[in-house]
Design a protein around this motif. Structure first.
Motif, PDB file in Angstrom:
ATOM      1  N   GLU A  28       4.959   1.707  -0.792  1.00 27.67           N
ATOM      2  CA  GLU A  28       4.007   2.641  -1.375  1.00 27.67           C
ATOM      3  C   GLU A  28       4.252   2.834  -2.881  1.00 27.67           C
ATOM      4  O   GLU A  28       3.310   2.874  -3.671  1.00 27.67           O
ATOM      5  CB  GLU A  28       4.080   3.975  -0.621  1.00 27.67           C
ATOM      6  N   LEU A  29       5.514   2.928  -3.271  1.00 29.62           N
ATOM      7  CA  LEU A  29       5.834   3.051  -4.698  1.00 29.62           C
ATOM      8  C   LEU A  29       5.339   1.815  -5.449  1.00 29.62           C
ATOM      9  O   LEU A  29       4.803   1.909  -6.549  1.00 29.62           O
ATOM     10  CB  LEU A  29       7.353   3.188  -4.905  1.00 29.62           C
ATOM     11  N   ASN A  71       2.945  -0.196  -4.483  1.00 30.46           N
ATOM     12  CA  ASN A  71       1.496  -0.137  -4.428  1.00 30.46           C
ATOM     13  C   ASN A  71       0.930   0.602  -5.643  1.00 30.46           C
ATOM     14  O   ASN A  71       0.003   0.137  -6.315  1.00 30.46           O
ATOM     15  CB  ASN A  71       1.138   0.576  -3.110  1.00 30.46           C
ATOM     16  N   VAL A  72       1.519   1.742  -5.948  1.00 31.01           N
ATOM     17  CA  VAL A  72       1.070   2.541  -7.087  1.00 31.01           C
ATOM     18  C   VAL A  72       1.367   1.810  -8.405  1.00 31.01           C
ATOM     19  O   VAL A  72       0.510   1.713  -9.285  1.00 31.01           O
ATOM     20  CB  VAL A  72       1.730   3.942  -7.065  1.00 31.01           C
ATOM     21  N   GLY A 106      -0.783  -1.235  -8.963  1.00 29.11           N
ATOM     22  CA  GLY A 106      -2.140  -0.797  -9.292  1.00 29.11           C
ATOM     23  C   GLY A 106      -2.272  -0.516 -10.777  1.00 29.11           C
ATOM     24  O   GLY A 106      -3.268  -0.873 -11.413  1.00 29.11           O
ATOM     25  N   GLN A 107      -1.238   0.111 -11.345  1.00 31.10           N
ATOM     26  CA  GLN A 107      -1.249   0.386 -12.783  1.00 31.10           C
ATOM     27  C   GLN A 107      -1.215  -0.915 -13.575  1.00 31.10           C
ATOM     28  O   GLN A 107      -1.918  -1.067 -14.585  1.00 31.10           O
ATOM     29  CB  GLN A 107      -0.042   1.271 -13.159  1.00 31.10           C
ATOM     30  N   ALA A 123      -2.256  -3.863 -12.497  1.00 30.63           N
ATOM     31  CA  ALA A 123      -3.536  -4.549 -12.290  1.00 30.63           C
ATOM     32  C   ALA A 123      -4.621  -3.934 -13.168  1.00 30.63           C
ATOM     33  O   ALA A 123      -5.476  -4.635 -13.708  1.00 30.63           O
ATOM     34  CB  ALA A 123      -3.949  -4.464 -10.828  1.00 30.63           C
ATOM     35  N   LEU A 138      -5.856  -6.609  -5.099  1.00 28.30           N
ATOM     36  CA  LEU A 138      -4.515  -6.094  -4.809  1.00 28.30           C
ATOM     37  C   LEU A 138      -4.131  -6.328  -3.359  1.00 28.30           C
ATOM     38  O   LEU A 138      -4.846  -5.945  -2.452  1.00 28.30           O
ATOM     39  CB  LEU A 138      -4.454  -4.599  -5.115  1.00 28.30           C
ATOM     40  N   GLN A 149       8.027   6.827 -10.986  1.00 28.42           N
ATOM     41  CA  GLN A 149       7.979   7.531  -9.709  1.00 28.42           C
ATOM     42  C   GLN A 149       9.354   7.924  -9.208  1.00 28.42           C
ATOM     43  O   GLN A 149       9.503   8.865  -8.445  1.00 28.42           O
ATOM     44  CB  GLN A 149       7.282   6.672  -8.652  1.00 28.42           C
TER      45      GLN A 149
END
Lengths: 206, 124
Positions: A20-21, A23-24, A27-28, A30, A43, A134
Motif C-alpha cells: 500500500e505504501l 502504491n501511493v 502513484g506520485q 506516475a 499502474l 509516509q
C-alpha cells in the motif's frame, strides 16, 4: 514480539502495508511521468517479496528475459535504512520515449543514455521520496550508475555487487497506455534495513 | 438511520486507514470489500449507499466497479480514494460517475472535508 531478531521475516499484514505504501509512492511517480510526457501511466499492483539476492531475477517476473535492456541503479539511505533502486528499461521503448519527450538529437547510445537518466531520476526519486514521506524517513540518494545498455536482464543483475543475502524486493512494472514503453522499477532494501523498516511498519499497523 | 458505508480496497491496511478516517459523529454501518467483484456485490445488497473506492485492485478494478454501478443503475455515491493521482485518472472516474476524488494516503480531515462539501455529513 520477534523472538528471533536475527531472522528477517515478513508477515502478511506487513507485506500488505508495504504494498500500500508503494502504491501511493508509485502513484506520485506516475503522476510526474504522466505530466512530463502527457500520457496515462498504467499502474500495476506492486509485488513485495522477501527474497535471496541470488533469486533476484525471479523477482522480475514481468521483464522479458530475452529482450535487450538498459539499466540504472541508485542507492539511497536514511534513518539507518539503506537500499538501492534499479530501473530496468526495455530497449524497444526508446523510440517512443524519444518522440514523447520531443528529443531532437540522434537516438544513438548517448541519446538513449540521456533519456534513460531523465526517466530514471524522475521515477526513482519520486518513488523513494514517496515511501520515505509516509514512513517519515528522509532518504538521501546517491549518484545514479548505469549498469548496462543493451544487455540481458541476467547480465545486468550479475553486475550488481550485493553485500546481503536476503533482501526486501519491491517490484513495480510501469507501462504507458497506447505507446510501447515499459520499464521495471525494483526497490531493494538491505537485510539489515528490513527489521528497522518492519518496526516502522508495525507502528502504522497498530 | 445509519448510513451504509462500503470501503472497497484490496489492501487491509488501506481499509483500516479509511475506516479510521470516517468522522466519529457520522452514524454509519461500515462494510468492507476486498476487490471490485466483492464491492459490486455489496453495493447490490444495499451496503454501499456511500462507497469509498480504490482504483488499483485485482479481479475488478475501481473503473470496473464504476461501470457496473452505472450499467445496473445502482444507488451508490462513490468517492474514489486512490494513489493514482494522474490528471487522467481523476477525469476518468468523474466521467464514470464518481462524485469525488481523494488522494491517498487518506486522513480524517480530507474525508470530513469531502463529506461535508457534498452534503453527506451535515449538522456536525
Amino acid at each position: 514480539m520477534t523472538l528471533t531478531p536475527t531472522e528477517v521475516s515478513l508477515s502478511e499484514d506487513q507485506r500488505d502495508c508495504y504494498q500500500e505504501l508503494t502504491n501511493v509512492a508509485m502513484g506520485q511517480a506516475a503522476d510526474r511521468l504522466a505530466r512530463l510526457l502527457d500520457v496515462y501511466v498504467v499502474l500495476p499492483i506492486p509485488k513485495v517479496n522477501l527474497i535471496e539476492s541470488s533469486d533476484l531475477h525471479m523477482a522480475i517476473q514481468d521483464a522479458e528475459t530475452d529482450s535487450a535492456m538498459s539499466a540504472v541503479c541508485q542507492g539511497f539511505i536514511g534513518s539507518g535504512i539503506a537500499g538501492e533502486a534499479l530501473l530496468l528499461f526495455n530497449d524497444t521503448s526508446f523510440s517512443d520515449l524519444a518522440a514523447l519527450m520531443n528529443y531532437g538529437g540522434e537516438l544513438d547510445r548517448y541519446g538513449e543514455l540521456e533519456l534513460l537518466m531523465d526517466v530514471s531520476s524522475l521515477l526513482i526519486g519520486a518513488c523513494i521520496q514517496g515511501i520515505g514521506e509516509q514512513l517519515e524517513i528522509h532518504f538521501n540518494q546517491g549518484h545514479p550508475v548505469v549498469l548496462g545498455q543493451h544487455c540481458k536482464v541476467d547480465d545486468i543483475l550479475k553486475s550488481g555487487n550485493h553485500q546481503w543475502t536476503k533482501t526486501l524486493a519491491i517490484e513495480i512494472h510501469y507501462t504507458i497506455e497506447h505507446v510501447n514503453i515499459d520499464c521495471d522499477l525494483l526497490l531493494l532494501f538491505t537485510e539489515d534495513s528490513v527489521a528497522k523498516l518492519n518496526n516502522k511498519i508495525n507502528y502504522l499497523l497498530d | 438511520m445509519a448510513t451504509n458505508v462500503l470501503i472497497c480496497d484490496d489492501s487491509s491496511f488501506a481499509r483500516k486507514q479509511m475506516a479510521r478516517a470516517i468522522p466519529k459523529e457520522w452514524e454509519v454501518e461500515i462494510h468492507f470489500a476486498g476487490d471490485g467483484v466483492e464491492g459490486v456485490q455489496a453495493i447490490r445488497e444495499g451496503k454501499g449507499e456511500v462507497v469509498f473506492l480504490d482504483l488499483t485492485m485485482p479481479n475488478l478494478d475501481g473503473y470496473g466497479v464504476l461501470e457496473a454501478i452505472r450499467k445496473e443503475d445502482l444507488p451508490a455515491m462513490v468517492i474514489v480514494v486512490s494513489g493514482d493521482i494522474q490528471p487522467d485518472a481523476q477525469d476518468r472516474v468523474k466521467k464514470l460517475g464518481a462524485m469525488a476524488f481523494i488522494k491517498k494516503p487518506i486522513d480524517a480531515e480530507k474525508a470530513r472535508e469531502v463529506l461535508t462539501e457534498y452534503g453527506i455529513l451535515t449538522g456536525a
